[in-house]
Scaffold this active site. Sequence first.
Site, PDB file in Angstrom:
ATOM      1  N   SER A   8      11.322  33.998  39.823  1.00  0.00           N
ATOM      2  CA  SER A   8      10.585  34.333  41.039  1.00  0.00           C
ATOM      3  C   SER A   8      11.344  33.875  42.284  1.00  0.00           C
ATOM      4  CB  SER A   8       9.177  33.731  41.029  1.00  0.00           C
ATOM      5  OG  SER A   8       8.362  34.316  42.035  1.00  0.00           O
ATOM      6  N   TYR A  35       5.982  38.651  26.969  1.00  0.00           N
ATOM      7  CA  TYR A  35       5.806  39.657  28.008  1.00  0.00           C
ATOM      8  C   TYR A  35       5.165  40.923  27.439  1.00  0.00           C
ATOM      9  CZ  TYR A  35       8.900  36.817  30.966  1.00  0.00           C
ATOM     10  OH  TYR A  35       9.461  35.809  31.706  1.00  0.00           O
ATOM     11  N   GLY A  84       9.281  40.614  51.943  1.00  0.00           N
ATOM     12  CA  GLY A  84       8.466  41.420  52.844  1.00  0.00           C
ATOM     13  C   GLY A  84       7.457  42.304  52.161  1.00  0.00           C
ATOM     14  N   LEU A  97      12.168  35.442  44.825  1.00  0.00           N
ATOM     15  CA  LEU A  97      11.582  36.032  46.041  1.00  0.00           C
ATOM     16  C   LEU A  97      10.085  35.743  46.142  1.00  0.00           C
ATOM     17  CD1 LEU A  97      13.438  39.469  46.141  1.00  0.00           C
ATOM     18  CD2 LEU A  97      13.983  37.367  47.370  1.00  0.00           C
ATOM     19  N   LEU A 103       7.081  37.987  48.150  1.00  0.00           N
ATOM     20  CA  LEU A 103       6.645  37.515  49.466  1.00  0.00           C
ATOM     21  C   LEU A 103       7.829  37.337  50.407  1.00  0.00           C
ATOM     22  CD1 LEU A 103       4.197  36.546  51.146  1.00  0.00           C
ATOM     23  CD2 LEU A 103       4.703  34.226  50.366  1.00  0.00           C
TER      24      LEU A 103
END
Length: 241
Positions: free
Chosen positions: A211, A53, A220, A213, A217
């Site tokens: 991930s 990262y 919202g 969410l 996406l």
Amino acid sequence: MEYTQLGRSGLRVSRLCLGTMNFGVHTEEAEAHRILDAALDAGVNFVDTADLYGWPEHPGLTETVIGNWLARGGGRRERTVLATKVYSDMGDWPNEGGLSALHIRRAVEASLRRLRTDHIDLYQMHHVDRSTPWDEIWQAMDVLVTQGKIVYVGSSNFAGWHLAEAQETARARHLPGLVSEQSHYNLLERTVELEVVPAARRYGIGLLPWSPLHSGLLAGVLRDERRGVRRTVARAAAALA
């Protein structure tokens, strides 16, 4: 905050794990530290990162950001279950990536320096290395456990049969093997339910969705973009609370 045991291990972790992939890249260090503090204050004791990262310009940067936060003291390290990963190419020279015993040895030392700690609680294989035998990988991991540099071993992005192969080889060596698998899993990406989830259940391996969410996406993010809303640290802290 709710806590649970990680797989079949005795390690208790918060059901919410703070992912840090953008720390140091899209999130400045001071803001990253505020997010980490807000998570800890809300009871989140599980922080996940990876040696890669900060790529492509600065691989290792995120671990450095977290290490600086841990070095501030105040019980941060003692209260944090720290997870990082090994596998990705950290340079262009041979043996600077993969899961060879040599790279694992060098990679863990580099992560420990950047994280400014003497041990990693959960050391995860970021991907499968099809060119390295499992006996070599488990021997290297066992040495690190014996040396006190790592406590538990996990995986990420493994297929179901990879989990089975890893566990059966570990069993033959009388080792605990994997305690967790980190997979891409959310309401839109459910492929892991075919084989990874059943294999994890069979071997008592905890599942860590990455991930969850779907890059925002499902939270919202597109709607917020249209409205010109910027998610702030305050909103993130409120959501954690």
